[in-house]
Design an enzyme around this catalytic site. Sequence first.
Site, PDB file in Angstrom:
ATOM      1  N   HIS A   1       0.849  -1.192   0.000  1.00  0.00           N
ATOM      2  CA  HIS A   1       0.000   0.000   0.000  1.00  0.00           C
ATOM      3  C   HIS A   1       0.886   1.244   0.000  1.00  0.00           C
ATOM      4  O   HIS A   1       2.106   1.159   0.108  1.00  0.00           O
ATOM      5  CB  HIS A   1      -0.973   0.008   1.182  1.00  0.00           C
ATOM      6  CG  HIS A   1      -0.343   0.203   2.524  1.00  0.00           C
ATOM      7  ND1 HIS A   1      -1.026   0.694   3.601  1.00  0.00           N
ATOM      8  CD2 HIS A   1       0.912  -0.028   2.994  1.00  0.00           C
ATOM      9  CE1 HIS A   1      -0.236   0.757   4.661  1.00  0.00           C
ATOM     10  NE2 HIS A   1       0.943   0.317   4.320  1.00  0.00           N
TER      11      HIS A   1
ATOM     12  N   CYS B   1       5.901   6.151   4.654  1.00  0.00           N
ATOM     13  CA  CYS B   1       4.768   5.343   4.193  1.00  0.00           C
ATOM     14  C   CYS B   1       3.996   5.985   3.038  1.00  0.00           C
ATOM     15  O   CYS B   1       3.042   5.404   2.529  1.00  0.00           O
ATOM     16  CB  CYS B   1       3.833   5.009   5.349  1.00  0.00           C
ATOM     17  SG  CYS B   1       4.586   3.891   6.542  1.00  0.00           S
TER      18      CYS B   1
ATOM     19  N   HIS C   1       4.966   0.337  -0.334  1.00  0.00           N
ATOM     20  CA  HIS C   1       5.693  -0.628   0.478  1.00  0.00           C
ATOM     21  C   HIS C   1       4.701  -1.712   0.900  1.00  0.00           C
ATOM     22  O   HIS C   1       3.518  -1.620   0.615  1.00  0.00           O
ATOM     23  CB  HIS C   1       6.303   0.056   1.715  1.00  0.00           C
ATOM     24  CG  HIS C   1       5.287   0.614   2.646  1.00  0.00           C
ATOM     25  ND1 HIS C   1       4.552   1.746   2.366  1.00  0.00           N
ATOM     26  CD2 HIS C   1       4.855   0.180   3.855  1.00  0.00           C
ATOM     27  CE1 HIS C   1       3.733   1.997   3.357  1.00  0.00           C
ATOM     28  NE2 HIS C   1       3.883   1.050   4.291  1.00  0.00           N
TER      29      HIS C   1
ATOM     30  N   HIS D   1       3.530  -5.110   3.792  1.00  0.00           N
ATOM     31  CA  HIS D   1       3.549  -5.683   5.133  1.00  0.00           C
ATOM     32  C   HIS D   1       3.151  -7.146   5.079  1.00  0.00           C
ATOM     33  O   HIS D   1       2.383  -7.555   4.212  1.00  0.00           O
ATOM     34  CB  HIS D   1       2.564  -4.957   6.057  1.00  0.00           C
ATOM     35  CG  HIS D   1       2.868  -3.519   6.278  1.00  0.00           C
ATOM     36  ND1 HIS D   1       3.885  -3.086   7.101  1.00  0.00           N
ATOM     37  CD2 HIS D   1       2.293  -2.393   5.768  1.00  0.00           C
ATOM     38  CE1 HIS D   1       3.912  -1.760   7.108  1.00  0.00           C
ATOM     39  NE2 HIS D   1       2.961  -1.316   6.303  1.00  0.00           N
TER      40      HIS D   1
ATOM     41  N   HIS E   1      -1.175 -10.438  -1.647  1.00  0.00           N
ATOM     42  CA  HIS E   1      -0.344 -10.069  -2.792  1.00  0.00           C
ATOM     43  C   HIS E   1      -1.023  -9.055  -3.714  1.00  0.00           C
ATOM     44  O   HIS E   1      -0.850  -9.078  -4.921  1.00  0.00           O
ATOM     45  CB  HIS E   1       0.114 -11.316  -3.554  1.00  0.00           C
ATOM     46  CG  HIS E   1       1.191 -12.046  -2.814  1.00  0.00           C
ATOM     47  ND1 HIS E   1       0.903 -12.903  -1.783  1.00  0.00           N
ATOM     48  CD2 HIS E   1       2.532 -12.002  -2.924  1.00  0.00           C
ATOM     49  CE1 HIS E   1       2.046 -13.382  -1.292  1.00  0.00           C
ATOM     50  NE2 HIS E   1       3.051 -12.840  -1.964  1.00  0.00           N
TER      51      HIS E   1
ATOM     52  N   GLU F   1       0.434  -5.091  11.391  1.00  0.00           N
ATOM     53  CA  GLU F   1       1.203  -4.862  10.160  1.00  0.00           C
ATOM     54  C   GLU F   1       2.692  -5.089  10.383  1.00  0.00           C
ATOM     55  O   GLU F   1       3.427  -5.292   9.440  1.00  0.00           O
ATOM     56  CB  GLU F   1       0.922  -3.483   9.573  1.00  0.00           C
ATOM     57  CG  GLU F   1       1.381  -2.314  10.377  1.00  0.00           C
ATOM     58  CD  GLU F   1       1.189  -0.992   9.653  1.00  0.00           C
ATOM     59  OE1 GLU F   1       2.073  -0.133   9.779  1.00  0.00           O
ATOM     60  OE2 GLU F   1       0.168  -0.807   8.960  1.00  0.00           O
TER      61      GLU F   1
END
Length: 150
Positions: free
Chosen positions: A16, A25, A29, A31, A75, A136
């Site tokens: 996201h 952020c 990137h 998680h 994914h 996360e």
Amino acid sequence: MSKIRITKQFSFETGHALYGYDGKCKNVHGHSYNLYVTVIGTPISDTTDVKYGMVIDFGDLKKIVKEEIVDVFDHATVFNKNTPHVDLAKELQARDHNVLLVDYQPTSEMMVIDFSEKIKQRLPNNIKLHSLKLSETASSFAEWFASDND
């Protein structure tokens, strides 16, 4: 009979980006998310029922969460559809990437709200969603409780 809470854990990988954020952020990137789903209900008391003694079959809960959350978000890359990230999303989709455009900033907090609505709609009437915990990272998570949202 007593009310019992049962919890099942799920894992998925999601990317996201947080549009407008003032830190790292804002970049795309990902998680390794862990989702803990807790439901509450009364164990089945009918001794002729194959699910006697269960609040809900863990397999039934798994099917709901897998279909509504894991299979959708695993994914995938999630973007708020109302941001300039839409251009990046279209480029990724054109290259056959799994992209989700949502109506919210894809923070853990907003994702857990979205997940609660999706799961609640699929639960049997006698089972209530009690809480969700979405991690996360190993040290960062958001929690949703039904009691906070009545």
